[in-house]
Design an enzyme around this catalytic site. Structure first.
Site, PDB file in Angstrom:
ATOM      1  N   CYS A 104     -33.357  46.932  12.392  1.00 46.66           N
ATOM      2  CA  CYS A 104     -32.534  46.277  11.368  1.00 46.66           C
ATOM      3  C   CYS A 104     -31.435  45.528  12.115  1.00 46.66           C
ATOM      4  CB  CYS A 104     -31.942  47.342  10.445  1.00 46.66           C
ATOM      5  SG  CYS A 104     -30.781  46.672   9.256  1.00 46.66           S
ATOM      6  N   GLY A 158     -23.900  40.871   7.721  1.00 44.87           N
ATOM      7  CA  GLY A 158     -23.992  39.433   7.485  1.00 44.87           C
ATOM      8  C   GLY A 158     -24.984  39.051   6.403  1.00 44.87           C
ATOM      9  N   GLU A 159     -24.910  37.795   5.980  1.00 45.47           N
ATOM     10  CA  GLU A 159     -25.814  37.253   4.968  1.00 45.47           C
ATOM     11  C   GLU A 159     -26.722  36.229   5.667  1.00 45.47           C
ATOM     12  OE1 GLU A 159     -26.991  37.577   1.890  1.00 45.47           O
ATOM     13  OE2 GLU A 159     -28.092  35.758   2.360  1.00 45.47           O
ATOM     14  N   SER A 190     -33.318  40.029   3.825  1.00 43.37           N
ATOM     15  CA  SER A 190     -32.610  40.522   2.640  1.00 43.37           C
ATOM     16  C   SER A 190     -31.420  39.622   2.341  1.00 43.37           C
ATOM     17  CB  SER A 190     -32.128  41.952   2.918  1.00 43.37           C
ATOM     18  OG  SER A 190     -31.413  42.459   1.825  1.00 43.37           O
ATOM     19  N   SER A 213     -30.940  41.648  -2.973  1.00 42.60           N
ATOM     20  CA  SER A 213     -29.994  42.715  -3.318  1.00 42.60           C
ATOM     21  C   SER A 213     -29.506  42.440  -4.731  1.00 42.60           C
ATOM     22  CB  SER A 213     -28.823  42.710  -2.326  1.00 42.60           C
ATOM     23  OG  SER A 213     -29.314  42.984  -1.039  1.00 42.60           O
ATOM     24  N   HIS A 215     -28.950  45.007  -7.586  1.00 47.35           N
ATOM     25  CA  HIS A 215     -27.941  46.042  -7.864  1.00 47.35           C
ATOM     26  C   HIS A 215     -27.435  46.128  -9.300  1.00 47.35           C
ATOM     27  CE1 HIS A 215     -28.064  46.555  -3.627  1.00 47.35           C
ATOM     28  NE2 HIS A 215     -27.241  45.585  -3.302  1.00 47.35           N
ATOM     29  N   ASN A 289     -24.245  54.556  -0.165  1.00 43.93           N
ATOM     30  CA  ASN A 289     -23.620  55.264   0.955  1.00 43.93           C
ATOM     31  C   ASN A 289     -22.116  55.207   0.779  1.00 43.93           C
ATOM     32  OD1 ASN A 289     -25.727  56.041   2.865  1.00 43.93           O
ATOM     33  ND2 ASN A 289     -26.169  53.857   2.864  1.00 43.93           N
ATOM     34  N   CYS A 332     -24.889  49.744   7.860  1.00 50.06           N
ATOM     35  CA  CYS A 332     -24.111  48.884   8.756  1.00 50.06           C
ATOM     36  C   CYS A 332     -22.692  48.552   8.300  1.00 50.06           C
ATOM     37  CB  CYS A 332     -24.874  47.597   8.996  1.00 50.06           C
ATOM     38  SG  CYS A 332     -26.044  47.811  10.318  1.00 50.06           S
TER      39      CYS A 332
HETATM   40  N1  SAH Z   1     -26.406  40.232   3.047  1.00 53.93           N
HETATM   41  C1  SAH Z   1     -27.721  40.731   2.889  1.00 53.93           C
HETATM   42  C2  SAH Z   1     -28.144  41.725   3.959  1.00 53.93           C
HETATM   43  C3  SAH Z   1     -27.152  42.748   4.410  1.00 53.93           C
HETATM   44  S1  SAH Z   1     -26.788  44.109   3.357  1.00 53.93           S
HETATM   45  C4  SAH Z   1     -27.908  41.315   1.517  1.00 53.93           C
HETATM   46  O1  SAH Z   1     -26.959  41.337   0.749  1.00 53.93           O
HETATM   47  O2  SAH Z   1     -29.019  41.683   1.179  1.00 53.93           O
HETATM   48  C5  SAH Z   1     -28.213  45.094   3.387  1.00 53.93           C
HETATM   49  C6  SAH Z   1     -28.409  45.936   2.131  1.00 53.93           C
HETATM   50  O3  SAH Z   1     -27.523  47.078   2.126  1.00 53.93           O
HETATM   51  C7  SAH Z   1     -28.109  45.162   0.860  1.00 53.93           C
HETATM   52  O4  SAH Z   1     -29.072  45.462  -0.122  1.00 53.93           O
HETATM   53  C8  SAH Z   1     -26.749  45.716   0.486  1.00 53.93           C
HETATM   54  O5  SAH Z   1     -26.474  45.474  -0.843  1.00 53.93           O
HETATM   55  C9  SAH Z   1     -26.905  47.178   0.863  1.00 53.93           C
HETATM   56  N2  SAH Z   1     -25.652  47.924   0.984  1.00 53.93           N
HETATM   57  C10 SAH Z   1     -24.466  47.486   1.430  1.00 53.93           C
HETATM   58  N3  SAH Z   1     -23.546  48.449   1.378  1.00 53.93           N
HETATM   59  C11 SAH Z   1     -24.165  49.555   0.922  1.00 53.93           C
HETATM   60  C12 SAH Z   1     -23.741  50.875   0.661  1.00 53.93           C
HETATM   61  N4  SAH Z   1     -22.486  51.271   0.858  1.00 53.93           N
HETATM   62  N5  SAH Z   1     -24.657  51.741   0.172  1.00 53.93           N
HETATM   63  C13 SAH Z   1     -25.962  51.361  -0.022  1.00 53.93           C
HETATM   64  N6  SAH Z   1     -26.411  50.127   0.216  1.00 53.93           N
HETATM   65  C14 SAH Z   1     -25.530  49.216   0.671  1.00 53.93           C
END
Ligand code: SAH
Length: 352
Positions: A104, A158-159, A190, A213, A215, A289, A332
């Site tokens: 990842c 990052g995005e 993602s 993502s 949510h 998380n 991350c």
């Molecule tokens: N920017 C991209 C990729 C990075 S985040 C994106 O938004 O998809 C990777 C994934 O982890 C995303 O689905 C994000 O929403 C999720 N994520 C971020 N913080 C989190 C947390 N505290 N708990 C669970 N998932 C989380």
């Protein structure tokens, strides 16, 4: 100085021709950089000392050094904090599955997107990663672990669609048969949903897997969690994902992070199912998380199971994400923050 590792094969051949070097040198050097993943010209042992010196004068290979490494005692998941050429840090996670190793990787130093539950945004956005720095994370992890990584997910800090050109260049590079030679089907990107870039990605015609993502099933809730939703709403982003699935014939996945009392009710599950009807989609459910000062509470196991069964009863395929690296805070954004003077990182496992 030019970053030699971010050049395409054709660009490298052209740059070496300018230095009056024969074309077979491009082949040798490209393989050293991308198949072997060397971090210095001195490791290119089939080049003369003079040639290595000449290359050093013209080019650089951006570094990706292990600053910290954490290994999960529970499942062997490895998390790295890498230091880049300018002293910035990114995080990378390697997970072992039955089908092989998945990495990842991060695509930016920090993130601008501001999702309220995510740690990556907290330490601020600094810059895009170069294609070579995305690949460097894989090479550094492979060399350290002595394994071959077969799957990539662009799901770290990052995005990726906010660093579009570099990400596309990186994806072509890892696919090259002179480099890591990974199948594009084993690459997952993602995104939080930058809609015009999703259409740009469709035009690239790469058979990679797209993950959104999501949510939340409606704008009211999603905008509270993800500022990007104010720009491109739920219906618009799901329409872009439908277009992606239709054009690429690839199933799109939706990430749905469950936060207790926020987005985990059976009513949310029903609304989500209605939005995704008639679509080759898959929902990944992830109990949130905990991130200190975010104050989000994980949904209970029973609420997660109920959410899943409600989706399934409406004909939507949903799985609950197995948590790997629980003891090393493998999601991350947290290590980089700590390094930059943020909150302390409580950790039960050994630092390298
Ligand atoms: N920017 C991209 C990729 C990075 S985040 C994106 O938004 O998809 C990777 C994934 O982890 C995303 O689905 C994000 O929403 C999720 N994520 C971020 N913080 C989190 C947390 N505290 N708990 C669970 N998932 C989380």
């Amino acid at each position: 100085m030019t970053d030699i590792k971010s050049l395409t094969y054709e660009e490298l051949a052209e740059a070496l021709a300018q230095l009056s070097l024969p074309s077979y040198r491009a082949d040798q050097i490209y393989r050293w950089l991308h198949k072997e993943g060397v971090s210095s010209f001195d490791e290119m042992t089939n080049l003369s000392k003079d040639l290595r010196e000449k290359l050093r004068e013209q080019f650089l290979i951006p570094s990706c050094e292990i600053e910290d490494k954490y290994v999960s005692k529970l499942d062997g998941t490895v998390k790295y904090l890498f230091r880049l050429y300018d002293g910035e840090y990114v995080e990378t996670v390697v997970m072992r599955y039955q089908y092989g190793y998945t990495v990842c990787i991060s695509s930016q130093v920090g993130c601008k997107m501001g999702c309220t539950f995510c740690a990556s945004t907290l330490a601020g956005y600094q810059r895009n990663l170069l294609p070579s720095e995305m690949e460097g994370q894989i090479h550094a992890a492979q060399r350290d672990l002595g394994v071959r990584i077969s799957h990539i997910v662009l799901m770290g800090i990052g995005e990726p669609l906010d660093n579009f050109d570099n990400v596309i260049r990186f994806i072509h590079t890892v696919n090259s048969d002179k480099g890591l030679h990974l199948s594009l089907r084993d690459v997952t990107l993602s995104t939080c949903g930058i809609v015009p870039r999703i259409y740009d990605l469709i035009r690239e015609q790469l058979p990679i897997t797209l993950t959104l993502s999501l949510h939340a099933p409606n704008d009211e809730l999603r905008s509270r969690m993800m500022p990007v939703n104010d720009r491109w709403g739920v219906d618009e982003v799901i329409a872009a994902c439908r277009a992606y699935a239709e054009q690429t014939k690839r199933r799109v996945s939706f990430e749905y992070t469950l936060i207790s009392g926020v987005n985990d009710s059976p009513a949310c599950a029903k609304e989500l199912a209605a939005k995704l009807k008639g679509f080759l989609a898959h929902v990944n459910l992830i109990p949130v998380n905990d991130v200190e000062e975010r104050g989000n509470v994980r949904s209970s196991d029973s609420a997660v199971k109920k959410f899943q069964s409600t989706l399934q009863s409406q004909g939507i395929n949903a799985t609950i994400r197995r948590t790997l690296g629980k003891d090393i805070n493998a999601s991350c954004g947290q290590l980089r923050r700590k390094k930059n003077g943020g909150e302390t990182f409580e950790n039960s496992c050994e630092n390298r």
